[in-house]
Design a protein around this motif. Structure first.
Motif, PDB file in Angstrom:
ATOM      1  N   UNK A   9      44.561  21.849 -48.127  1.00 33.64           N
ATOM      2  CA  UNK A   9      44.912  22.645 -46.950  1.00 33.64           C
ATOM      3  C   UNK A   9      43.989  22.248 -45.803  1.00 33.64           C
ATOM      4  N   UNK A  10      44.544  22.072 -44.616  1.00 32.69           N
ATOM      5  CA  UNK A  10      43.749  21.823 -43.408  1.00 32.69           C
ATOM      6  C   UNK A  10      44.040  22.941 -42.424  1.00 32.69           C
ATOM      7  N   UNK A  11      43.043  23.768 -42.117  1.00 33.00           N
ATOM      8  CA  UNK A  11      43.218  24.752 -41.049  1.00 33.00           C
ATOM      9  C   UNK A  11      42.854  24.102 -39.723  1.00 33.00           C
ATOM     10  N   UNK A  12      43.464  24.589 -38.658  1.00 31.69           N
ATOM     11  CA  UNK A  12      43.246  23.947 -37.360  1.00 31.69           C
ATOM     12  C   UNK A  12      43.829  22.555 -37.316  1.00 31.69           C
ATOM     13  N   UNK A  13      44.948  22.366 -38.002  1.00 30.87           N
ATOM     14  CA  UNK A  13      45.528  21.024 -38.133  1.00 30.87           C
ATOM     15  C   UNK A  13      46.001  20.447 -36.816  1.00 30.87           C
ATOM     16  N   UNK A  14      46.294  21.299 -35.845  1.00 31.57           N
ATOM     17  CA  UNK A  14      46.754  20.820 -34.541  1.00 31.57           C
ATOM     18  C   UNK A  14      45.627  20.741 -33.525  1.00 31.57           C
ATOM     19  N   UNK A  15      44.402  21.017 -33.941  1.00 28.53           N
ATOM     20  CA  UNK A  15      43.274  21.050 -33.026  1.00 28.53           C
ATOM     21  C   UNK A  15      42.722  19.685 -32.701  1.00 28.53           C
ATOM     22  N   UNK A  16      41.505  19.677 -32.168  1.00 22.76           N
ATOM     23  CA  UNK A  16      40.906  18.428 -31.667  1.00 22.76           C
ATOM     24  C   UNK A  16      40.649  17.436 -32.791  1.00 22.76           C
ATOM     25  N   UNK A  17      40.133  17.898 -33.905  1.00 23.71           N
ATOM     26  CA  UNK A  17      39.794  17.026 -35.027  1.00 23.71           C
ATOM     27  C   UNK A  17      40.908  16.957 -36.075  1.00 23.71           C
ATOM     28  N   UNK A  18      41.763  17.964 -36.096  1.00 24.57           N
ATOM     29  CA  UNK A  18      42.774  18.072 -37.138  1.00 24.57           C
ATOM     30  C   UNK A  18      43.681  16.860 -37.298  1.00 24.57           C
ATOM     31  N   UNK A  19      44.272  16.325 -36.226  1.00 21.85           N
ATOM     32  CA  UNK A  19      45.164  15.178 -36.393  1.00 21.85           C
ATOM     33  C   UNK A  19      44.471  13.956 -36.993  1.00 21.85           C
ATOM     34  N   UNK A  20      43.205  13.727 -36.636  1.00 23.30           N
ATOM     35  CA  UNK A  20      42.468  12.593 -37.196  1.00 23.30           C
ATOM     36  C   UNK A  20      42.236  12.785 -38.688  1.00 23.30           C
ATOM     37  N   UNK A  21      41.822  13.988 -39.085  1.00 25.09           N
ATOM     38  CA  UNK A  21      41.590  14.272 -40.500  1.00 25.09           C
ATOM     39  C   UNK A  21      42.896  14.196 -41.277  1.00 25.09           C
ATOM     40  N   UNK A  22      43.936  14.744 -40.714  1.00 26.57           N
ATOM     41  CA  UNK A  22      45.251  14.705 -41.367  1.00 26.57           C
ATOM     42  C   UNK A  22      45.693  13.270 -41.641  1.00 26.57           C
ATOM     43  N   UNK A  23      45.614  12.436 -40.629  1.00 27.51           N
ATOM     44  CA  UNK A  23      46.026  11.039 -40.800  1.00 27.51           C
ATOM     45  C   UNK A  23      45.142  10.320 -41.807  1.00 27.51           C
ATOM     46  N   UNK A  24      43.844  10.603 -41.756  1.00 24.55           N
ATOM     47  CA  UNK A  24      42.913   9.917 -42.639  1.00 24.55           C
ATOM     48  C   UNK A  24      43.044  10.303 -44.103  1.00 24.55           C
ATOM     49  N   UNK A  25      43.499  11.525 -44.362  1.00 27.73           N
ATOM     50  CA  UNK A  25      43.613  11.994 -45.745  1.00 27.73           C
ATOM     51  C   UNK A  25      45.005  11.789 -46.346  1.00 27.73           C
ATOM     52  N   UNK A  26      45.977  11.489 -45.504  1.00 28.98           N
ATOM     53  CA  UNK A  26      47.367  11.484 -45.965  1.00 28.98           C
ATOM     54  C   UNK A  26      47.593  10.559 -47.160  1.00 28.98           C
ATOM     55  N   UNK A  27      47.013   9.384 -47.140  1.00 28.20           N
ATOM     56  CA  UNK A  27      47.264   8.417 -48.208  1.00 28.20           C
ATOM     57  C   UNK A  27      46.643   8.838 -49.537  1.00 28.20           C
ATOM     58  N   UNK A  28      45.585   9.653 -49.486  1.00 25.67           N
ATOM     59  CA  UNK A  28      44.863  10.019 -50.705  1.00 25.67           C
ATOM     60  C   UNK A  28      45.262  11.369 -51.266  1.00 25.67           C
ATOM     61  N   UNK A  29      45.980  12.168 -50.499  1.00 31.53           N
ATOM     62  CA  UNK A  29      46.341  13.511 -50.936  1.00 31.53           C
ATOM     63  C   UNK A  29      47.735  13.521 -51.549  1.00 31.53           C
ATOM     64  N   UNK A  30      47.893  14.335 -52.597  1.00 27.15           N
ATOM     65  CA  UNK A  30      49.241  14.537 -53.142  1.00 27.15           C
ATOM     66  C   UNK A  30      50.097  15.320 -52.163  1.00 27.15           C
ATOM     67  N   UNK A  31      49.458  16.301 -51.487  1.00 28.11           N
ATOM     68  CA  UNK A  31      50.199  17.120 -50.535  1.00 28.11           C
ATOM     69  C   UNK A  31      49.207  17.720 -49.542  1.00 28.11           C
ATOM     70  N   UNK A  32      49.595  17.760 -48.288  1.00 24.43           N
ATOM     71  CA  UNK A  32      48.793  18.381 -47.245  1.00 24.43           C
ATOM     72  C   UNK A  32      49.503  19.634 -46.742  1.00 24.43           C
ATOM     73  N   UNK A  33      48.766  20.738 -46.685  1.00 24.94           N
ATOM     74  CA  UNK A  33      49.272  21.981 -46.112  1.00 24.94           C
ATOM     75  C   UNK A  33      48.590  22.157 -44.767  1.00 24.94           C
ATOM     76  N   UNK A  34      49.367  22.117 -43.696  1.00 27.11           N
ATOM     77  CA  UNK A  34      48.841  22.074 -42.334  1.00 27.11           C
ATOM     78  C   UNK A  34      48.973  23.444 -41.692  1.00 27.11           C
ATOM     79  N   UNK A  35      47.835  24.116 -41.524  1.00 27.85           N
ATOM     80  CA  UNK A  35      47.812  25.492 -41.022  1.00 27.85           C
ATOM     81  C   UNK A  35      47.311  25.503 -39.585  1.00 27.85           C
TER      82      UNK A  35
END
Length: 268
Positions: A9-35
């Motif tokens: 789960x990533x909280x603040x997924x649309x914030x300043x750091x969220x998109x970078x973390x989301x993109x960086x973790x996507x390949x390694x995560x089975x599933x991302x929950x974007x809050x």
């Protein structure tokens, strides 16, 4: 070596750091929950978007179901009235940790800030176990965030990592960034390491690039989390004057650690 992160789960997924973390973790995560309170568009079936505020504990508990970890990025990220900081940063972090506890989430990565020690002088090399010296009300709220993480680790056995993030930017934009810059690549590296490190109970580490002028010790990040940052703001040093008054002395947070920076947010 490939490391699978499970359901994150990533909280603040649309914030300043969220998109970078989301993109960086996507390949390694089975599933991302974007809050996030703001709309988030999912890329494919490996992502789920949840419209929620960190003030909504019940919705967070549902969003955290079957998750292996949460990366808590949602926050007010600068000086603000204290009641707003308490509501968003302190109460919000409590809600995230409590939702994680109720949902059985194993690990929580909390976004703290370098500014919890921002009133140390610039020539002092700070270790994470030194006493906090917050530079303002925002930094005080982040001290509370770390304390909540420590309590949930000690009391409930959660695995908690608090990352004292540097100045997260694509490139440095001011002189202070030569010491404090956190590059997008290193940001993702620290978060991934915080999610995958073994033997974690509670860890506080500075998350900053390998800047030659940095104020903070990085050995905890390397020894406890297994990450050594790769980038150095020195490559951008030519953009800034060598005789900038910032380097003459004063607090590590510079003008952020002045009475004026706090006074404008105090009640009349």
């Amino acid at each position: 070596m490939d490391v699978k992160l499970g359901r994150v789960v990533i909280t603040g997924a649309a914030g300043r750091m969220g998109p970078t973390v989301r993109t960086g973790l996507r390949a390694d995560a089975d599933h991302l929950v974007l809050v996030d309170r703001e709309p988030v568009t999912v890329e494919d079936e490996t992502e789920t978007a949840v419209a929620a505020d960190v003030a909504d504990l019940d919705t967070l508990v549902k969003a955290f179901e079957e998750a292996d970890a949460v990366v808590h990025l949602a926050a007010l990220s600068d000086e603000a009235p204290f009641d707003s900081l308490l509501d968003t940063n302190v109460q919000g972090t409590f809600n995230v940790l409590e939702a994680a506890r109720r949902a059985g989430v194993r690990r929580a990565v909390l976004l703290s800030s370098n500014r919890v020690t921002g009133s140390y002088p610039i020539h002092h090399h700070v270790f994470p176990d030194e006493p906090p010296r917050p530079d303002g009300l925002y930094a005080v709220s982040k001290v509370a965030v770390e304390a909540l993480g420590q309590m949930y680790a000690d009391t409930f056995g959660m695995e908690v990592v608090a990352l004292r993030a540097g100045s997260f930017k694509e490139e440095p934009t001011e002189t202070r960034d030569l010491a404090t810059w956190l590059s997008p690549r290193d940001c993702v590296g620290f978060v991934r390491a915080a999610l995958t490190a073994t033997g974690v109970s509670y860890v506080t580490a500075y998350a900053v690039s390998a800047n030659a002028r940095r104020f903070w010790d990085l050995t905890v990040g390397e020894s406890e989390l297994g990450y050594r940052p790769e980038d150095d703001a020195a490559q951008f040093a030519g953009r800034f004057a060598d005789d900038d008054p910032f380097w003459h002395g004063g607090p590590q947070s510079g003008d952020r650690a002045t009475p004026e920076a706090v006074l404008e947010h105090l009640p009349d």
